[in-house]
Design a protein around this motif. Sequence first.
Motif, PDB file in Angstrom:
ATOM      1  N   ARG A 270       0.219  23.663  -9.211  1.00  0.00           N
ATOM      2  CA  ARG A 270       1.654  23.968  -9.198  1.00  0.00           C
ATOM      3  C   ARG A 270       2.241  23.931 -10.605  1.00  0.00           C
ATOM      4  NH1 ARG A 270       3.390  20.833  -4.352  1.00  0.00           N
ATOM      5  NH2 ARG A 270       3.171  19.144  -5.807  1.00  0.00           N
ATOM      6  N   ALA A 271       1.862  22.920 -11.384  1.00  0.00           N
ATOM      7  CA  ALA A 271       2.399  22.759 -12.731  1.00  0.00           C
ATOM      8  C   ALA A 271       1.942  23.864 -13.677  1.00  0.00           C
ATOM      9  CB  ALA A 271       2.007  21.402 -13.299  1.00  0.00           C
ATOM     10  N   SER A 272       0.792  24.462 -13.418  1.00  0.00           N
ATOM     11  CA  SER A 272       0.253  25.483 -14.319  1.00  0.00           C
ATOM     12  C   SER A 272       0.862  26.867 -14.084  1.00  0.00           C
ATOM     13  CB  SER A 272      -1.264  25.555 -14.178  1.00  0.00           C
ATOM     14  OG  SER A 272      -1.620  26.048 -12.907  1.00  0.00           O
ATOM     15  N   ARG A 273       1.676  26.999 -13.053  1.00  0.00           N
ATOM     16  CA  ARG A 273       2.314  28.300 -12.809  1.00  0.00           C
ATOM     17  C   ARG A 273       3.335  28.585 -13.900  1.00  0.00           C
ATOM     18  NH1 ARG A 273       4.342  27.818  -6.881  1.00  0.00           N
ATOM     19  NH2 ARG A 273       5.948  29.052  -7.879  1.00  0.00           N
ATOM     20  N   TYR A 274       3.488  29.841 -14.256  1.00  0.00           N
ATOM     21  CA  TYR A 274       4.368  30.224 -15.366  1.00  0.00           C
ATOM     22  C   TYR A 274       5.843  29.913 -15.106  1.00  0.00           C
ATOM     23  CZ  TYR A 274       5.950  34.305 -12.765  1.00  0.00           C
ATOM     24  OH  TYR A 274       6.529  35.119 -11.820  1.00  0.00           O
ATOM     25  N   ASP A 275       6.254  29.875 -13.844  1.00  0.00           N
ATOM     26  CA  ASP A 275       7.670  29.662 -13.529  1.00  0.00           C
ATOM     27  C   ASP A 275       8.023  28.197 -13.262  1.00  0.00           C
ATOM     28  OD1 ASP A 275       6.190  29.583 -11.195  1.00  0.00           O
ATOM     29  OD2 ASP A 275       7.713  30.593  -9.991  1.00  0.00           O
ATOM     30  N   THR A 276       7.101  27.286 -13.486  1.00  0.00           N
ATOM     31  CA  THR A 276       7.343  25.870 -13.232  1.00  0.00           C
ATOM     32  C   THR A 276       8.100  25.259 -14.398  1.00  0.00           C
ATOM     33  OG1 THR A 276       5.370  25.683 -11.878  1.00  0.00           O
ATOM     34  CG2 THR A 276       6.253  23.649 -12.784  1.00  0.00           C
ATOM     35  N   LYS A 277       9.162  24.524 -14.062  1.00  0.00           N
ATOM     36  CA  LYS A 277       9.976  23.887 -15.089  1.00  0.00           C
ATOM     37  C   LYS A 277       9.729  22.392 -15.187  1.00  0.00           C
ATOM     38  CE  LYS A 277      13.712  27.223 -14.932  1.00  0.00           C
ATOM     39  NZ  LYS A 277      13.490  28.142 -13.891  1.00  0.00           N
ATOM     40  N   GLU A 278       9.238  21.778 -14.090  1.00  0.00           N
ATOM     41  CA  GLU A 278       8.987  20.343 -14.066  1.00  0.00           C
ATOM     42  C   GLU A 278       7.590  20.087 -13.527  1.00  0.00           C
ATOM     43  OE1 GLU A 278      12.089  19.106 -11.413  1.00  0.00           O
ATOM     44  OE2 GLU A 278      13.354  18.477 -13.063  1.00  0.00           O
ATOM     45  N   MET A 279       7.035  18.950 -13.951  1.00  0.00           N
ATOM     46  CA  MET A 279       5.712  18.578 -13.473  1.00  0.00           C
ATOM     47  C   MET A 279       5.817  17.306 -12.645  1.00  0.00           C
ATOM     48  SD  MET A 279       3.240  19.232 -16.713  1.00  0.00           S
ATOM     49  CE  MET A 279       4.294  18.554 -17.964  1.00  0.00           C
ATOM     50  N   ASP A 280       5.031  17.241 -11.592  1.00  0.00           N
ATOM     51  CA  ASP A 280       4.975  16.018 -10.785  1.00  0.00           C
ATOM     52  C   ASP A 280       3.532  15.529 -10.650  1.00  0.00           C
ATOM     53  OD1 ASP A 280       4.096  18.009  -9.113  1.00  0.00           O
ATOM     54  OD2 ASP A 280       5.180  17.316  -7.367  1.00  0.00           O
ATOM     55  N   VAL A 281       2.782  15.704 -11.724  1.00  0.00           N
ATOM     56  CA  VAL A 281       1.372  15.337 -11.751  1.00  0.00           C
ATOM     57  C   VAL A 281       1.239  13.810 -11.743  1.00  0.00           C
ATOM     58  CG1 VAL A 281      -0.736  15.527 -13.130  1.00  0.00           C
ATOM     59  CG2 VAL A 281       0.842  17.447 -13.011  1.00  0.00           C
ATOM     60  N   PRO A 282       0.269  13.261 -11.008  1.00  0.00           N
ATOM     61  CA  PRO A 282       0.025  11.814 -11.044  1.00  0.00           C
ATOM     62  C   PRO A 282      -0.430  11.391 -12.446  1.00  0.00           C
ATOM     63  CG  PRO A 282      -1.194  12.860  -9.249  1.00  0.00           C
ATOM     64  CD  PRO A 282      -0.583  13.940 -10.069  1.00  0.00           C
TER      65      PRO A 282
ATOM     66  N   ILE B 247       0.839  -1.204   0.000  1.00  0.00           N
ATOM     67  CA  ILE B 247       0.000   0.000   0.000  1.00  0.00           C
ATOM     68  C   ILE B 247       0.873   1.254   0.000  1.00  0.00           C
ATOM     69  CG2 ILE B 247      -1.648   1.364   1.356  1.00  0.00           C
ATOM     70  CD1 ILE B 247      -2.875  -1.340   2.262  1.00  0.00           C
ATOM     71  N   PHE B 248       1.897   1.281   0.843  1.00  0.00           N
ATOM     72  CA  PHE B 248       2.782   2.447   0.891  1.00  0.00           C
ATOM     73  C   PHE B 248       3.485   2.631  -0.454  1.00  0.00           C
ATOM     74  CE2 PHE B 248       6.637   4.813   2.000  1.00  0.00           C
ATOM     75  CZ  PHE B 248       6.066   5.882   2.662  1.00  0.00           C
ATOM     76  N   TYR B 249       3.904   1.523  -1.045  1.00  0.00           N
ATOM     77  CA  TYR B 249       4.558   1.585  -2.358  1.00  0.00           C
ATOM     78  C   TYR B 249       3.600   2.153  -3.415  1.00  0.00           C
ATOM     79  CZ  TYR B 249       7.354   0.301  -6.378  1.00  0.00           C
ATOM     80  OH  TYR B 249       8.087   0.347  -7.535  1.00  0.00           O
ATOM     81  N   LEU B 250       2.359   1.712  -3.412  1.00  0.00           N
ATOM     82  CA  LEU B 250       1.367   2.228  -4.362  1.00  0.00           C
ATOM     83  C   LEU B 250       1.082   3.712  -4.131  1.00  0.00           C
ATOM     84  CD1 LEU B 250      -1.181  -0.700  -4.586  1.00  0.00           C
ATOM     85  CD2 LEU B 250       0.272   0.176  -6.415  1.00  0.00           C
ATOM     86  N   LEU B 251       1.052   4.119  -2.867  1.00  0.00           N
ATOM     87  CA  LEU B 251       0.838   5.539  -2.576  1.00  0.00           C
ATOM     88  C   LEU B 251       1.934   6.384  -3.218  1.00  0.00           C
ATOM     89  CD1 LEU B 251      -0.229   5.473   1.184  1.00  0.00           C
ATOM     90  CD2 LEU B 251      -1.682   5.978  -0.787  1.00  0.00           C
ATOM     91  N   GLY B 252       3.189   5.958  -3.051  1.00  0.00           N
ATOM     92  CA  GLY B 252       4.305   6.740  -3.567  1.00  0.00           C
ATOM     93  C   GLY B 252       4.558   6.596  -5.051  1.00  0.00           C
ATOM     94  N   SER B 253       4.221   5.442  -5.632  1.00  0.00           N
ATOM     95  CA  SER B 253       4.552   5.203  -7.033  1.00  0.00           C
ATOM     96  C   SER B 253       3.398   5.468  -7.995  1.00  0.00           C
ATOM     97  CB  SER B 253       5.027   3.766  -7.224  1.00  0.00           C
ATOM     98  OG  SER B 253       3.973   2.855  -6.978  1.00  0.00           O
ATOM     99  N   THR B 254       2.164   5.473  -7.503  1.00  0.00           N
ATOM    100  CA  THR B 254       1.025   5.586  -8.408  1.00  0.00           C
ATOM    101  C   THR B 254       0.038   6.674  -8.000  1.00  0.00           C
ATOM    102  OG1 THR B 254       1.190   3.226  -8.853  1.00  0.00           O
ATOM    103  CG2 THR B 254      -0.858   4.296  -9.484  1.00  0.00           C
ATOM    104  N   LEU B 255      -0.382   6.679  -6.734  1.00  0.00           N
ATOM    105  CA  LEU B 255      -1.471   7.566  -6.332  1.00  0.00           C
ATOM    106  C   LEU B 255      -1.027   8.964  -5.933  1.00  0.00           C
ATOM    107  CD1 LEU B 255      -3.472   4.978  -4.207  1.00  0.00           C
ATOM    108  CD2 LEU B 255      -3.810   5.610  -6.605  1.00  0.00           C
ATOM    109  N   LEU B 256       0.050   9.069  -5.166  1.00  0.00           N
ATOM    110  CA  LEU B 256       0.486  10.361  -4.629  1.00  0.00           C
ATOM    111  C   LEU B 256       1.940  10.617  -5.013  1.00  0.00           C
ATOM    112  CD1 LEU B 256      -1.083   9.779  -1.108  1.00  0.00           C
ATOM    113  CD2 LEU B 256      -2.097  11.036  -3.019  1.00  0.00           C
TER     114      LEU B 256
END
Length: 174
Positions: A154-166, A104-113
């Motif tokens: 966070r990703a939609s901000r103009y100064d964002t260079k990377e995205m961490d969207v699920p 469950i913890f692995y799925l939280l970090g790798s897929t859901l969150l």
Amino acid sequence: MLAALVERWRPETHTFVLPIGEVTVTLEDVAHIFGLPIDREPVSGWTDSSSEFVQSQGIAIFGRKPSVSHNAKSYIKLGWVRCIRDAEPLDTEESIKRYIRCQIFYLLGSTLLTDKSTAYAHAKYLPLLRVFDRIHTYSWGSVCLTHLYRTLCRASRYDTKEMDVPLNLLFVWA
């Protein structure tokens, strides 16, 4: 596709503005895509990011001290969790529970969150896994949707260079 969606995300309304109108990912979408509960207890609580807290929670959940990020002591390495999970003998009820908590913890970090690295998960979710019989009582779908909205904002901000969207949720939804 992801970049196009992020460009059309409006943080004020939590919607994508498309030529067909405004659309958004809903709780029902999360429930259907991931099969997560959305109408249970909220995923909340006090968060302590001290190393002592992370170590004690890690021992309670995984049966050993967790391997944490050198940059942020409150993030646990998912590779370490995977190794712990794969090494569980599954010969006692406690080892089976430990295996399930690791999964469950692995799925939280790798897929859901997920975060940008996809190599770490935040230790703040460990207390929710401590009481095994209560894990299923939390509204995991709600926290997943909240995380998606926060990362899209966070990703939609103009100064964002990377995205961490699920990505899994967004790609399946799109």
